[in-house]
Design a protein around this motif. Structure first.
Motif, short mmCIF file in Angstrom:
data_model
loop_
_atom_site.label_atom_id
_atom_site.label_comp_id
_atom_site.label_asym_id
_atom_site.label_seq_id
_atom_site.Cartn_x
_atom_site.Cartn_y
_atom_site.Cartn_z
N GLU A 37 -70.80 13.62 9.42
CA GLU A 37 -71.31 14.92 9.86
C GLU A 37 -71.51 14.95 11.37
N THR A 38 -71.94 13.84 11.93
CA THR A 38 -72.10 13.75 13.38
C THR A 38 -70.76 13.97 14.07
N PHE A 39 -69.71 13.33 13.56
CA PHE A 39 -68.38 13.52 14.15
C PHE A 39 -67.92 14.97 13.98
N CYS A 40 -68.17 15.57 12.82
CA CYS A 40 -67.80 16.97 12.61
C CYS A 40 -68.50 17.87 13.61
N ALA A 46 -67.44 20.54 20.75
CA ALA A 46 -66.41 20.39 21.78
C ALA A 46 -65.44 21.57 21.77
N LEU A 47 -65.18 22.13 20.60
CA LEU A 47 -64.27 23.28 20.49
C LEU A 47 -64.92 24.56 20.99
N GLY A 48 -66.23 24.60 21.00
CA GLY A 48 -66.94 25.73 21.60
C GLY A 48 -66.92 27.02 20.82
N ARG A 49 -67.12 27.02 19.58
CA ARG A 49 -67.18 28.21 18.71
C ARG A 49 -65.84 28.43 18.01
N ASN A 72 -72.48 21.96 4.09
CA ASN A 72 -73.57 20.98 4.22
C ASN A 72 -74.27 21.10 5.57
N LEU A 73 -73.50 21.30 6.63
CA LEU A 73 -74.08 21.41 7.97
C LEU A 73 -74.88 22.71 8.12
N VAL A 74 -74.43 23.76 7.46
CA VAL A 74 -75.18 25.02 7.47
C VAL A 74 -76.50 24.83 6.73
N LYS A 75 -76.45 24.18 5.57
CA LYS A 75 -77.66 23.94 4.78
C LYS A 75 -78.69 23.11 5.55
N LYS A 76 -78.19 22.18 6.37
CA LYS A 76 -79.09 21.33 7.15
C LYS A 76 -79.53 22.00 8.45
N ASN A 77 -79.04 23.23 8.68
CA ASN A 77 -79.41 24.04 9.84
C ASN A 77 -78.93 23.46 11.17
N TYR A 78 -77.80 22.76 11.16
CA TYR A 78 -77.18 22.30 12.40
C TYR A 78 -76.07 23.26 12.85
#
Length: 153
Positions: A37-40, A46-49, A72-78
């Protein structure tokens, strides 16, 4: 030291500092991001949106796998998905303040090194470095440049 060795050493030092700080956060349980997830998140930032499709392409993930990671990243609020106002079928990925606080781990170190460079090098040397880095980014690294339509702001 050869130029290539010096470049790799500096790049590695930035990565090592970041990984050291990330592992400190993991030990303190201050983050809920897995390594993948950190790499994602780093790719998305880096892609900026980017769009979901752009992230999927760069991360070399199938659409369902990319969607799973994004959810998963949305659920974790990142991360949050923002619907396009032009094409309602398309969504942009935006990092949240929670991720920016996490990302600040590496940015603080970059700022510290940049401050040291400004104290150590002349303005002419820094201008030359700026020119070299700009050429590297804009011309010498086409493999990581997205060929996409202009994104809405």
């Amino acid at each position: 030291m050869k130029l290539q060795d010096a470049f790799v050493k500096v790049y590695s030092n930035f990565k090592l500092h970041f990984y050291k700080k990330v592992f400190e956060k993991l030990e303190d349980r201050e983050t809920s991001l897995t390594t993948v997830e950190t790499f994602c998140m780093e790719i998305i930032y880096a892609l900026g949106r980017p769009t979901v499709a752009q992230f999927s392409e760069v991360a070399n993930l199938s659409s369902p796998n990319a969607a799973y990671k994004i959810n998963n990243l949305v659920k974790k609020n990142y991360l949050r998905r923002v619907q396009s106002t032009i094409d309602r079928r398309e969504y942009y990925l935006e990092v949240t303040d929670k991720y920016l606080n996490y990302y600040n781990i590496s940015q603080q170190y970059v700022n510290q090194v940049m401050q040291r460079m400004q104290e150590r090098f002349t303005e002419e040397e820094l201008a030359t470095l700026q020119k070299i880095l700009t050429v590297m980014d804009e011309e010498l690294m086409p493999e990581v440049q997205l060929k996409t339509k202009k994104q809405e702001k």
